[in-house]
Design a protein around this motif. Structure first.
Motif, PDB file in Angstrom:
ATOM      1  N   CYS A 184       6.061  27.551 -11.134  1.00  0.00           N
ATOM      2  CA  CYS A 184       5.244  26.945 -10.070  1.00  0.00           C
ATOM      3  C   CYS A 184       6.111  26.091  -8.876  1.00  0.00           C
ATOM      4  O   CYS A 184       7.359  26.586  -9.067  1.00  0.00           O
ATOM      5  N   SER A 185       5.667  25.521  -8.093  1.00  0.00           N
ATOM      6  CA  SER A 185       6.275  24.860  -7.220  1.00  0.00           C
ATOM      7  C   SER A 185       6.896  23.383  -7.499  1.00  0.00           C
ATOM      8  O   SER A 185       6.860  22.592  -6.552  1.00  0.00           O
ATOM      9  N   HIS A 189       2.869  20.510  -9.036  1.00  0.00           N
ATOM     10  CA  HIS A 189       2.232  21.536  -8.946  1.00  0.00           C
ATOM     11  C   HIS A 189       1.469  22.188 -10.221  1.00  0.00           C
ATOM     12  O   HIS A 189       0.409  22.302 -10.539  1.00  0.00           O
ATOM     13  N   SER A 316      11.661  21.489 -13.847  1.00  0.00           N
ATOM     14  CA  SER A 316      11.841  21.854 -12.734  1.00  0.00           C
ATOM     15  C   SER A 316      13.265  21.607 -12.183  1.00  0.00           C
ATOM     16  O   SER A 316      14.208  21.005 -12.881  1.00  0.00           O
ATOM     17  N   ARG A 326      11.868  23.339  -4.348  1.00  0.00           N
ATOM     18  CA  ARG A 326      10.609  23.612  -4.756  1.00  0.00           C
ATOM     19  C   ARG A 326      10.168  24.690  -5.742  1.00  0.00           C
ATOM     20  O   ARG A 326       9.421  25.665  -5.710  1.00  0.00           O
ATOM     21  N   LEU A 327      10.957  24.369  -7.033  1.00  0.00           N
ATOM     22  CA  LEU A 327      10.685  25.238  -8.009  1.00  0.00           C
ATOM     23  C   LEU A 327      10.643  24.629  -9.439  1.00  0.00           C
ATOM     24  O   LEU A 327      11.268  23.592  -9.709  1.00  0.00           O
ATOM     25  N   ASP A 348      -1.635  27.694  -4.458  1.00  0.00           N
ATOM     26  CA  ASP A 348      -0.398  28.424  -4.247  1.00  0.00           C
ATOM     27  C   ASP A 348      -0.219  29.469  -5.318  1.00  0.00           C
ATOM     28  O   ASP A 348       0.477  29.496  -6.361  1.00  0.00           O
ATOM     29  N   THR A 351       4.951  31.547  -5.651  1.00  0.00           N
ATOM     30  CA  THR A 351       6.124  30.711  -5.200  1.00  0.00           C
ATOM     31  C   THR A 351       7.052  31.677  -4.569  1.00  0.00           C
ATOM     32  O   THR A 351       6.925  32.928  -4.937  1.00  0.00           O
ATOM     33  N   SER A 352       7.859  31.173  -3.770  1.00  0.00           N
ATOM     34  CA  SER A 352       8.689  31.895  -2.704  1.00  0.00           C
ATOM     35  C   SER A 352       9.633  32.848  -3.518  1.00  0.00           C
ATOM     36  O   SER A 352      10.307  32.505  -4.605  1.00  0.00           O
ATOM     37  N   GLU A 355      13.597  32.714  -3.101  1.00  0.00           N
ATOM     38  CA  GLU A 355      14.088  31.042  -3.887  1.00  0.00           C
ATOM     39  C   GLU A 355      14.101  31.646  -5.444  1.00  0.00           C
ATOM     40  O   GLU A 355      15.078  31.127  -6.246  1.00  0.00           O
ATOM     41  N   GLN A 356      13.071  32.482  -5.957  1.00  0.00           N
ATOM     42  CA  GLN A 356      13.188  32.485  -7.564  1.00  0.00           C
ATOM     43  C   GLN A 356      14.251  33.249  -7.741  1.00  0.00           C
ATOM     44  O   GLN A 356      15.100  33.328  -8.645  1.00  0.00           O
TER      45      GLN A 356
END
Length: 488
Positions: A184-185, A189, A316, A326-327, A348, A351-352, A355-356
């Motif tokens: 998730c973000s 989130h 997180s 934001r992960l 959402d 998630t990007s 970024e992951q």
């Protein structure tokens, strides 16, 4: 400055396809001239912007080249455009008075922006591992399969989920595999997703610790859930009191390092929480926000290991790396995953991916472990410096909670919290009082006793500001706590 440098400072040329113009009226030249003039006047075409060649713009607009040439010439004569041999047609530099804007409240004559800050929630942003993160991003991007750039699994990329499963089992004692994790973000989130699922399952209330962030209590309340408080003492949340809250179907806990009081949930209370969940079918929502950072011993393992079928584990990168990444990740009981994925689809969904993949590479390459170890040493030194400064300058102040995390509580004499915060503000220091985090139900049968204190985030200040921050903090302490060397 060289000619190349001069040209690089100009806005790039605009091709015909990039220039949006609406021509009105039956006269094409007049309509084109008016549309260009309006684009320059409103700022859509910035000073120095190179316009398309007349032949290109004419082809795109479906008009004759002479129409464009004559329109450009008229605007050059009016001063809206300039034309030079070899440089093309550009928007002229025009000096106009800036629009009047109201003065923001922070700029009011009697207000001062804090010079130093000890507010909670932010790790050491200056030491984000930029070069290592960039190297991981390059490796991840080079190795990424084509399908990584499409709409993927809403649970998250399998590369990250596999890396997290290994890391969480090794470092936090979490029972997980890749199929059991939902990316998730961030914690906010993730909690919103779980709140939605609980409400859909007819849960009426989620018990919360009597000290915590109102942001998360408000999130639960806005989801239609009540938030009865559990008292917090030196052994953590009083989980034995869950039996007195029959309406609660879940409880939100920070067992490794209670936020903000800084205590760990005792083994007996961990067991009591797990027993309550098994007996009632309830859920334990574990916020493991800074579980990696303990300085006096090995970190306490996650509560999830006691009963993976009754615990929803949250983690997180917000404290271990930075909130801007934001992960976050959720490790729920497997039967909840379809409902969580369905809830994710309302907002959402993904998630990007990049970024992951970067975080997955950062973990598997060992960069994440090295960064956490480095920051653990750094935060430990900061805490030791804080304790030493208070011992010398304000010996009457007790540093409460265990040596862990990014923040600690300074216990204050009764009735002094507000005055200390005001004294700190006069010295340019922003700091939070413990009362800000207190949660008391209106009809509480056993209210949490009042307690005066400051919640001090020693991780956030820059190195250059740290000495001044400590000075301002010590100077703000009550007179009864300040030592003889104070110059307050």
């Amino acid at each position: 400055m060289t000619e190349a440098q001069t040209n690089s400072a100009q806005p790039p040329p605009v091709t015909g396809a990039d220039l949006h113009l609406e021509l009105h009226g039956s006269r094409l030249r007049a309509g084109l001239t008016a549309a260009l003039r309006d684009a320059v006047r409103t700022g859509r075409l910035a000073p120095g912007t190179r316009l398309p060649a007349s032949r290109s713009l004419a082809a795109d607009l479906g008009v004759s080249r002479n129409t464009v040439v004559n329109s450009y010439a008229e605007l050059v004569a009016e001063g809206w455009l300039t034309a030079q041999q070899g440089s093309g047609t550009r928007v002229a530099d025009r000096t106009e008075p800036p629009p009047a804007t109201p003065e923001p409240p922070s700029a009011a004559p009697n207000s001062r922006r804090p010079r130093y800050g000890l507010l909670t929630g932010i790790p050491d942003l200056a030491n984000f591992p930029r070069s290592q993160w960039l190297a991981a991003a390059r490796r991840a991007l080079a190795a990424a399969p084509n399908d990584a750039f499409g709409y993927g699994d809403p649970r998250g990329r399998v590369e990250l989920r596999a890396a997290l499963a290994d890391y969480l089992a090794r470092a936090r004692g979490v029972y997980a595999d890749a199929d059991r994790i939902v990316v998730c973000s961030g914690f906010h989130h993730g909690l919103a997703l779980i709140a939605h699922v609980l409400k859909e399952r007819q849960v009426r209330a989620v018990a919360v610790e009597a000290y915590g962030l109102d942001l998360y209590r408000d999130l639960l309340t806005n989801a239609g859930l009540d938030t009865p408080p559990l008292a917090v003492d030196e052994h953590g949340a009083c989980t034995d009191d869950l039996a007195r809250l029959p309406e609660a179907g879940a409880v939100l806990l920070t067992p490794a390092h209670q936020f903000p009081t800084g205590v760990a949930l005792s083994p007996q209370r961990r067991a009591a929480a797990a027993d309550w969940a098994r007996a009632t079918g309830g859920l334990l929502l574990e916020d493991d926000y800074d579980g990696e950072f303990r300085y006096d011993r090995q970190p306490v393992g996650a509560l999830q290991g006691l009963d993976p079928e009754r615990v929803v584990y949250f983690g997180s990168a917000s404290k271990s790396l930075a909130p801007g990444v934001r992960l976050g990740w959720i490790v729920p009981p497997p039967e909840m995953i379809p409902d969580i994925v369905a809830a994710k689809g309302y907002g959402d969904y993904m998630t990007s991916t990049l970024e992951q993949l970067t975080l997955a590479e950062f973990i598997t390459s060992g960069g994440y472990d090295r960064h956490v170890r480095s920051m653990r040493q750094r935060y430990r030194r900061r805490r030791e410096q804080l304790v030493a400064a208070l011992h010398q300058r304000a010996p009457g102040i007790r540093v409460a909670g265990m040596a862990a995390g990014l923040q600690t509580v300074l216990d204050l004499p009764p009735g002094t919290e507000n005055s200390v915060i005001q004294r700190a503000a006069r010295r340019g220091l922003a700091v939070s009082g413990l009362a800000q985090f207190a949660h008391q139900a209106p009809d509480a049968r056993s209210p949490q006793p009042p307690r005066d204190g400051l919640v001090v985030n020693y991780a956030a200040p820059s190195d250059s500001a740290w000495t001044g921050t400590l000075e301002a903090l010590c100077d703000a302490m009550p007179a009864s706590a300040i030592g003889s060397c104070s110059h307050a």
